[in-house]
Design a protein around this motif. Structure first.
Motif, PDB file in Angstrom:
ATOM      1  N   LEU A  53      21.318  -6.413 -37.227  1.00  0.00           N
ATOM      2  CA  LEU A  53      22.137  -7.325 -36.420  1.00  0.00           C
ATOM      3  C   LEU A  53      23.313  -7.833 -37.256  1.00  0.00           C
ATOM      4  N   ALA A  54      23.017  -8.215 -38.491  1.00  0.00           N
ATOM      5  CA  ALA A  54      24.071  -8.726 -39.371  1.00  0.00           C
ATOM      6  C   ALA A  54      25.130  -7.660 -39.620  1.00  0.00           C
ATOM      7  N   GLU A  56      26.261  -5.526 -37.710  1.00  0.00           N
ATOM      8  CA  GLU A  56      27.212  -5.435 -36.596  1.00  0.00           C
ATOM      9  C   GLU A  56      28.278  -6.521 -36.669  1.00  0.00           C
ATOM     10  N   LEU A  57      28.027  -7.543 -37.466  1.00  0.00           N
ATOM     11  CA  LEU A  57      28.932  -8.695 -37.513  1.00  0.00           C
ATOM     12  C   LEU A  57      29.607  -8.880 -38.870  1.00  0.00           C
ATOM     13  N   GLU A  58      29.095  -8.218 -39.890  1.00  0.00           N
ATOM     14  CA  GLU A  58      29.514  -8.503 -41.266  1.00  0.00           C
ATOM     15  C   GLU A  58      30.982  -8.245 -41.559  1.00  0.00           C
ATOM     16  N   PRO A  59      31.554  -9.069 -42.424  1.00  0.00           N
ATOM     17  CA  PRO A  59      32.901  -8.769 -42.915  1.00  0.00           C
ATOM     18  C   PRO A  59      32.856  -7.530 -43.814  1.00  0.00           C
TER      19      PRO A  59
ATOM     20  N   THR B  16      25.038  -9.507 -30.365  1.00  0.00           N
ATOM     21  CA  THR B  16      26.007  -9.670 -31.449  1.00  0.00           C
ATOM     22  C   THR B  16      27.426  -9.779 -30.878  1.00  0.00           C
ATOM     23  N   ARG B  20      29.925 -12.872 -31.551  1.00  0.00           N
ATOM     24  CA  ARG B  20      31.299 -12.714 -32.017  1.00  0.00           C
ATOM     25  C   ARG B  20      32.266 -13.522 -31.139  1.00  0.00           C
ATOM     26  N   MET B  43      18.689 -16.496 -30.161  1.00  0.00           N
ATOM     27  CA  MET B  43      19.126 -15.447 -29.248  1.00  0.00           C
ATOM     28  C   MET B  43      18.148 -15.397 -28.068  1.00  0.00           C
ATOM     29  N   LEU B  84      23.539 -15.581 -38.338  1.00  0.00           N
ATOM     30  CA  LEU B  84      24.368 -14.533 -37.728  1.00  0.00           C
ATOM     31  C   LEU B  84      25.715 -15.093 -37.289  1.00  0.00           C
ATOM     32  N   ILE B  87      27.918 -15.525 -40.290  1.00  0.00           N
ATOM     33  CA  ILE B  87      28.437 -14.227 -40.722  1.00  0.00           C
ATOM     34  C   ILE B  87      29.575 -13.778 -39.805  1.00  0.00           C
ATOM     35  N   ALA B  88      29.410 -13.986 -38.500  1.00  0.00           N
ATOM     36  CA  ALA B  88      30.464 -13.604 -37.550  1.00  0.00           C
ATOM     37  C   ALA B  88      31.744 -14.399 -37.802  1.00  0.00           C
ATOM     38  N   GLN B  90      32.665 -15.734 -40.696  1.00  0.00           N
ATOM     39  CA  GLN B  90      33.227 -15.244 -41.961  1.00  0.00           C
ATOM     40  C   GLN B  90      33.953 -13.922 -41.733  1.00  0.00           C
ATOM     41  N   SER B  91      33.357 -13.103 -40.885  1.00  0.00           N
ATOM     42  CA  SER B  91      33.948 -11.801 -40.592  1.00  0.00           C
ATOM     43  C   SER B  91      35.318 -11.949 -39.920  1.00  0.00           C
ATOM     44  N   GLU B  92      35.485 -13.043 -39.178  1.00  0.00           N
ATOM     45  CA  GLU B  92      36.765 -13.316 -38.517  1.00  0.00           C
ATOM     46  C   GLU B  92      37.694 -14.129 -39.419  1.00  0.00           C
TER      47      GLU B  92
END
Lengths: 433, 433
Positions: A53-54, A56-59, B16, B20, B43, B84, B87-88, B90-92
């Motif tokens: 799951l992570a 799919e979202l990770e930087p 996910t 996001r 979730m 999660l 992480i999302a 941070q990814s953005e």
């Protein structure tokens, strides 16, 4: 009455039915008068599900802040399995309580995803044990000094179990897993490999670092540091087999000097696949040369294993080392683009991405000459060319072409007298066969 | 710049991709200059999955020790979704950090599975906000004074969000959910039900306790106690809708006295199904009689809702009350076997397991006569017989035959002028229609 730590891997905790069987096995030990602490892994597949799951979202770049969150995420797997095991024990009439890493607490450094245990507070565990409870402690995780959740890396529950055993001064730490002990080599390669009844701590450490995946190497280091008697045994025997039989099954990792005297010169044969060899040719033979090559490799976070420097001829030498296959392309590129220009004219690189490392391990080697020659003769008789050699007090490793790895392991297993008809007998000394 | 708490339900965190989108929506608020704390639910489906595993292992009787483990188990759902979301974010490109209940800490009492928040330490949250981070706090959970993990019961993340908003003195708490606000009644029953732009805290409290499932009732109590401005709004609008529009959408729960002056006499109509009515007939009319009946019911952990005692005739009276339908058989059995023998000769029971409760709620009722008569007239015109009546300062409830519930709700919705063409306008006063 003894104080025992049980550790169960993810496969042993994989379904509610298996968790119930773990509960019944633990209760068998309690009913025999023992105090039991249980360290379970996450249910098999759960850690991968969470990290999937992570993913799919990770930087793209994982900073420390993301690794922190991945640890908070992954740690839930063991928290859930621990609670489920406590519930299963209660359901079978056994009082039980589960603790997370932070509740114990298990204190670690702040290296997310590969934290190291710094200390464990055993007081709360002992108090609950003395109240007649089975205590379950989540494996794999702890907290750092800032109260952040950390994990110990894959296989970290082994280390948790040993560290907890050390902290509460347990009489023995039992690692229940999906194999029934430590073998002279991988039974998938050598069908008549034998299970070892005992193995010395030093040998186990070498085997773990040389590719045996039975125990996380840091758990063996911990066992050595705190002299925790450690036993690897099967969780797939019926839960209700005789306790005395179960208590003697598997392989015991020992610290007793006299135990080793009865042991074979070579106790086991380990091997790794997925290695690659890289050589830098025509290097000027002058001080600092190893650092100028390996320093650049280390800076790029590439792990190096075996390192060989040839004899110098006309002021030039060849320098070879092995890396994991995944790092092969990156290593060659780094050498060609960054390192060769600094080494000067006439240097070049050459590599082989298809090599393997085969190692013989035995505490008896310390006092026996002729072990290496037996090894080299056996390989030579099979026509296997040795590309690199690396030795330590209790092991000798050779790097060979990957395609010979099974052949080499089988030849060495026979040459050192490790073949057996049964998987129970301990191999005897036989280094001059 | 404002300090805002966002709460997202399980459906909003269900995949996910949705996580996001939550991250993008949060970043929109940050980019507009706000500090944001996010409280996510697990979730969707995760809590049920975990408790389903436990159900396969649970003992028949759930003691406090088992409820403790169920809480440790269930709490992992929010810990995972919070990590999660971090992480999302941070990814953005948005710095973010997640905290569990124990890391904040959110302190509760020790009532596992239905713990009550006692205090929240806002210091660590504020520090991280001031460092430019989005702070994510797991909903639904806390720790008790012994360091045990507790959960707040189903829907508890609403309460977590409001309590955190109170602790950090947030300017507003936004509850993002799968409906776009609070309606005059359930739009599935009355298609032209209108969304309320504002509703008073007292009205929301009544609606929540009378069967509206939009907010956990304890979250409304918390909002009232600490005067946290609370807004219910949709998480299914596109994340990139205009922020000013989003900030005014949904329904705001207010504490302002002047706000109520513009409100309708009746703001909303709530109803419950699955209730049952039980009557004890021919009861001697003497002191202590209510206790002798209801005490036995309470001892059996049966919740009673509406209670009515008729006028006495010839020293005898009838005593009626409602229970949930699931408790109907058990209640009748209890009365017949345990209570009637004590009440003496001539007493009997009668019941109806198919009744519903319909309630009109409005702060304007306090000062308006004629509300009840409008209600009774509207029901009478539809031929609906009222079996029981219960009133408070701002609500009037009637118990009617279950088969009339939709008809009653629609008739009352029209009678109190709540019907509308659009779902945007606030209903105006119209109690004399």
């Amino acid at each position: 009455m003894a104080l025992i730590v049980h550790k169960y891997g993810g496969t042993s905790m994989g379904t509610t039915e298996r968790i119930r069987n773990v509960a019944k096995r633990v209760i068998k030990w309690v009913n025999a008068g023992h105090q039991v602490v249980v360290v379970p892994s996450a249910m098999s597949g759960e850690t991968n599900r969470l990290l999937g799951l992570a993913a799919e979202l990770e930087p793209k770049e994982r900073g420390s802040n993301t690794r922190r969150e991945l640890d908070a995420l992954a740690a839930t797997g063991e928290q859930a399995s621990s609670a489920l095991l406590a519930i299963a024990l209660q359901s079978e009439g056994q009082d039980a309580v589960s603790f997370t890493g932070w509740q114990v607490p298990v204190r670690t450094d702040s290296s997310y995803m590969k934290a190291r245990i710094e200390s464990i507070e055993g007081q709360r565990i002992r108090k609950e044990l003395d109240a007649g409870r089975v205590v379950i402690v989540t494996g794999f995780q702890g907290i750092d000094s800032q109260g952040n959740i950390t994990t110990l890396g894959r296989g970290g529950s082994d280390t948790s179990a040993v560290a907890i055993a050390a902290a509460i001064k347990a009489d023995e730490c039992l690692i229940y897993t999906d194999v029934d002990g430590v073998y002279t080599t991988d039974p998938r390669v050598v069908p008549n490999a034998q299970r070892l009844k005992t193995i010395s701590f030093e040998e186990m450490l070498e085997l773990a670092s040389l590719g045996s995946k039975i125990l996380q190497i840091r758990s063996v280091e911990f066992a050595g540091k705190y002299r925790v008697p450690l036993r690897v045994l099967s969780s797939f025997t019926p839960w209700d087999i005789d306790l005395a039989e179960e208590a003697q099954s598997g392989t015991l990792i020992t610290f007793e000097e006299d135990a080793k005297m009865e042991k074979a010169v070579v106790s086991g044969i380990a091997f790794t696949r997925d290695e690659a060899k890289v050589s830098v040719l025509g290097v000027p033979d002058k001080p600092g040369i190893a650092h100028s090559i390996l320093g650049a490799v280390a800076d790029a976070k590439i792990d190096v294993d075996v390192i060989i420097q040839n004899l110098s001829k006309e002021g030039k030498t060849d320098f070879s080392f092995t890396v994991t296959r995944a790092d092969y392309d990156r290593t060659l590129k780094l050498l060609n683009e960054k390192v060769l220009p600094q080494l000067g004219e006439g240097t070049s690189t050459v590599g082989n991405p298809h090599i393997s490392k085969v190692s013989i391990v035995g505490i008896g080697m310390k006092s026996h000459a002729g072990v290496a020659s037996t090894m080299f003769r056996a390989l030579s008789q099979e026509g296997i060319n040795i590309q690199m050699i690396s030795t330590s007090e209790i092991k000798t490793s050779v790097v060979i072409d990957e395609k010979y790895v099974e052949l080499a392991v089988r030849a060495l297993h026979t040459a050192f007298g490790l073949d057996g008809d049964s998987a129970i007998e301990v191999p005897k000394r036989n280094d001059e066969k």
